[in-house]
Design an enzyme around this catalytic site. Structure first.
Site, PDB file in Angstrom:
ATOM      1  N   GLY A 210     -50.879  14.935  11.720  1.00 50.05           N
ATOM      2  CA  GLY A 210     -52.440  14.725  11.934  1.00 50.05           C
ATOM      3  C   GLY A 210     -52.888  13.685  10.675  1.00 50.05           C
ATOM      4  O   GLY A 210     -52.286  12.936  10.273  1.00 50.05           O
ATOM      5  N   ASN A 211     -53.965  13.854  10.509  1.00 47.01           N
ATOM      6  CA  ASN A 211     -54.693  12.875   9.528  1.00 47.01           C
ATOM      7  C   ASN A 211     -56.008  13.557   8.774  1.00 47.01           C
ATOM      8  O   ASN A 211     -56.181  14.767   8.921  1.00 47.01           O
ATOM      9  CB  ASN A 211     -55.151  11.661   9.975  1.00 47.01           C
ATOM     10  CG  ASN A 211     -56.076  11.700  11.109  1.00 47.01           C
ATOM     11  OD1 ASN A 211     -57.265  12.195  10.970  1.00 47.01           O
ATOM     12  ND2 ASN A 211     -55.684  11.414  12.510  1.00 47.01           N
ATOM     13  N   HIS A 212     -56.486  13.051   7.774  1.00 50.21           N
ATOM     14  CA  HIS A 212     -57.379  13.502   6.882  1.00 50.21           C
ATOM     15  C   HIS A 212     -58.859  13.377   7.511  1.00 50.21           C
ATOM     16  O   HIS A 212     -59.872  13.821   6.714  1.00 50.21           O
ATOM     17  CB  HIS A 212     -57.430  12.692   5.654  1.00 50.21           C
ATOM     18  CG  HIS A 212     -56.331  13.028   4.750  1.00 50.21           C
ATOM     19  ND1 HIS A 212     -55.705  14.395   4.436  1.00 50.21           N
ATOM     20  CD2 HIS A 212     -55.290  12.252   4.575  1.00 50.21           C
ATOM     21  CE1 HIS A 212     -54.614  14.283   3.699  1.00 50.21           C
ATOM     22  NE2 HIS A 212     -54.292  13.050   3.863  1.00 50.21           N
ATOM     23  N   ALA A 279     -60.515  10.025  15.136  1.00 50.16           N
ATOM     24  CA  ALA A 279     -59.292   9.396  14.340  1.00 50.16           C
ATOM     25  C   ALA A 279     -58.232   9.931  15.176  1.00 50.16           C
ATOM     26  O   ALA A 279     -57.468  11.065  14.854  1.00 50.16           O
ATOM     27  CB  ALA A 279     -59.166   9.658  12.865  1.00 50.16           C
TER      28      ALA A 279
END
Ligand code: C5P
Length: 408
Positions: A210-212, A279
Site C-alpha cells: 500500500g502507500n501513505h 495514488a
C-alpha cells in the site's frame, strides 16, 4: 455586490476610449471588486493615473520600478493576486504586443505572467480593426484562451462610423459578471468522477502492498465540486481518514487497483469531468497467496510483481469530445517538464503538480502547494501553500475556465 472579494487587474492602453475606463473602474468597485490599475505609457496620455488611483484606492502601476523608491513592481505577484485581467481599451498596438509577447511595458509583462483568465475590449478605428494583421492577432489571442469582447459598430473618434468601438463600460461589467457567475454555477447538471486514496494489493489474506495516501485532496475536491452543483462519484481506496462529505457525494469504496479500474469504468462514461487523484499502486503481486505465508526461517524472500493498469491513461483512451480528464503528478525533480509528459501520455487536459517529500504538502498533509498546468499552451500556474480545500477551489476554477474556453 456580485463581485465581492474578486481581484481584478484593469489594464489601460492608449486609446480615446480610455476615458470610459474610469466609469468601468467605478462600476467594478461598486460591485465589490478590488481593482489594480496597470497603464501603458500612452494610456497615461489619455487619462491620468491620479484619477485612476483615486477611484481604485490603489497607486497605479505603470513603470517597472517606482520612481521615488526604486522598488520593483512585481507583475508576477499581480498574476497570483488577480482572478481576472481586463484590458480596456485594448488598442491595436497592445493587442499586437500581447499576441507576440513584446514585453516592453508593465501591462504586457503583467499579461505574460497572468495566471488568471484575461479579457480584452478592443478599441480602434474601423480600418485598423478590419486590417488582416489585427484580425490575425485577435485570432492568436483567442487561441491562447483570451476572452475577446465584441467591438460593436458605431461612431468612432476619427469621425468615421464602423466596427471598432470599445464596448460600453456597463456591457463590459455584464461580461465580467457573466464570467464569474459561470464559474460559480459551472458544475450544476455536471457529473464529476474523482479517484482518491491509496490502493491495497494483496500479498496474502493478511498482508498487502500500500502507500501513505490519505485521500484528503480527493475529499476536498469532491466537496468543492458538490458545493458548486455537481453530482460527484468518489472512487475511494482504503484510507483510515473518515471523509466529511456532503450527502450528495456517492462514495464507492474499493481495495485494489483492479477494483478501482472496474468502478471507474462503470462511472466514467457518464461523467463530464474526471479527476484522478488516487495514488494507485504501480504493481501488484502476480500470485497472491491463498493462505497466510509462513515465515519458515527464510532470510530473504521475493514476491513477483506485475504491472497494474494505468487507470488515468486507460480513460484517456476512452475520452470523448467534451470530457475533461485531470491527473495529479508527484515529482521530485523537473516537475513541470515531467508533468507535461504525463499530460501527453495519459491524454489529460490538466495536470496538478504537487511536490514530493514536503511535510506541509502532498501525502497526508492538510495543506498543499500545487502547480496547475493546462492545455493549450501548457501554462503553469504555481500557487502558494494553501489548504487542500482552497487548492480544490483553484482546480475547479481552472477546469471551469478550460471548459468555457473549449466552448468559444
Ligand atoms: O504515472 P504516475 O503514477 O506518476 O501518474 C499519476 C497520475 O496517474 C495520477 O493522476 C494518478 O491518479 C494516475 N494513475 C492512475 N492509475 C495508475 C497510476 C497512476 O490512474 N495505475
Amino acid at each position: 455586490m456580485t463581485l465581492q472579494g474578486r481581484h481584478i487587474v484593469l489594464g489601460i492602453s492608449g486609446g480615446i476610449a480610455a476615458y470610459k475606463s474610469a466609469t468601468l473602474l467605478r462600476l467594478l468597485i461598486k460591485e465589490g471588486a478590488e481593482v489594480q490599475v496597470v497603464m501603458t505609457p500612452s494610456g497615461k496620455e489619455f487619462i491620468t493615473p491620479a484619477t485612476m488611483a483615486a477611484l481604485s484606492g490603489k497607486p497605479v502601476v505603470s513603470e517597472f520600478f517606482a520612481a521615488n523608491t526604486g522598488e520593483w513592481h512585481s507583475h508576477v505577484d499581480l498574476g497570483l493576486w488577480a482572478d481576472l485581467m481586463i484590458v480596456a481599451p485594448a488598442t491595436a498596438c497592445t493587442i499586437a504586443k500581447m499576441a507576440t509577447g513584446v514585453a516592453d511595458n508593465m501591462l504586457i509583462t503583467t499579461y505574460l505572467s497572468a495566471k488568471e483568465p484575461v479579457m480584452v475590449a478592443p478599441a480602434m478605428d474601423l480600418d485598423m480593426f478590419a486590417h488582416p494583421t489585427t484580425r490575425r492577432n485577435l485570432e492568436t489571442l483567442r487561441g491562447d484562451g483570451v476572452i475577446v469582447l465584441d467591438s460593436p459598430s458605431g461612431e468612432l473618434a476619427s469621425g468615421l462610423s464602423g466596427k471598432g468601438r470599445m464596448l460600453e463600460p456597463e456591457q463590459i461589467l455584464e461580461a465580467v459578471k457573466r464570467h464569474f457567475s459561470a464559474l460559480q454555477q459551472d458544475y450544476s447538471g455536471k457529473r464529476v468522477l474523482v479517484t482518491a486514496g491509496p490502493t491495497r494489493e494483496s500479498i496474502d489474506p493478511v498482508r498487502y502492498i500500500g502507500n501513505h495516501s490519505s485521500g484528503k485532496m480527493g475529499f476536498a475536491l469532491s466537496a468543492e465540486f458538490a458545493s458548486r452543483g455537481a453530482e460527484v462519484d468518489l472512487i475511494l481506496g482504503p484510507t483510515p481518514v473518515t471523509p466529511e462529505l456532503p450527502a450528495t457525494v456517492r462514495v464507492h469504496r474499493v481495495e485494489s487497483a483492479l477494483d478501482m479500474l472496474k468502478s471507474v469504468e462503470e462511472n466514467y462514461g457518464e461523467c463530464d469531468v474526471a479527476v484522478f487523484a488516487a495514488a494507485v499502486a504501480d504493481y501488484r503481486p502476480l500470485h497472491p497467496a491463498e493462505t497466510k505465508i509462513k515465515r519458515e526461517k527464510r532470510e530473504t524472500m521475493s514476491i513477483e510483481l506485475v504491472s497494474n493498469p494505468d487507470i488515468a491513461a486507460e480513460m484517456g483512451r476512452r475520452k470523448r469530445t467534451g470530457q475533461i480528464n485531470v491527473g495529479f503528478a508527484l515529482e521530485t525533480d523537473n516537475g513541470v517538464e515531467n508533468a507535461i509528459g504525463k499530460m501527453q501520455r495519459k491524454n489529460l487536459d490538466m495536470v496538478v503538480l504537487n511536490p514530493a517529500g514536503n511535510k506541509d504538502a502532498g501525502f497526508n498533509a492538510d495543506t498543499n502547494r500545487i502547480t496547475i498546468i493546462t492545455t493549450p499552451g501548457n501554462k503553469a500556474r504555481e500557487l502558494p501553500l494553501l489548504s487542500k480545500r482552497d487548492c480544490a477551489k483553484a482546480i475547479a476554477d481552472s477546469i471551469a475556465a478550460l471548459s468555457e474556453a473549449a466552448k468559444r
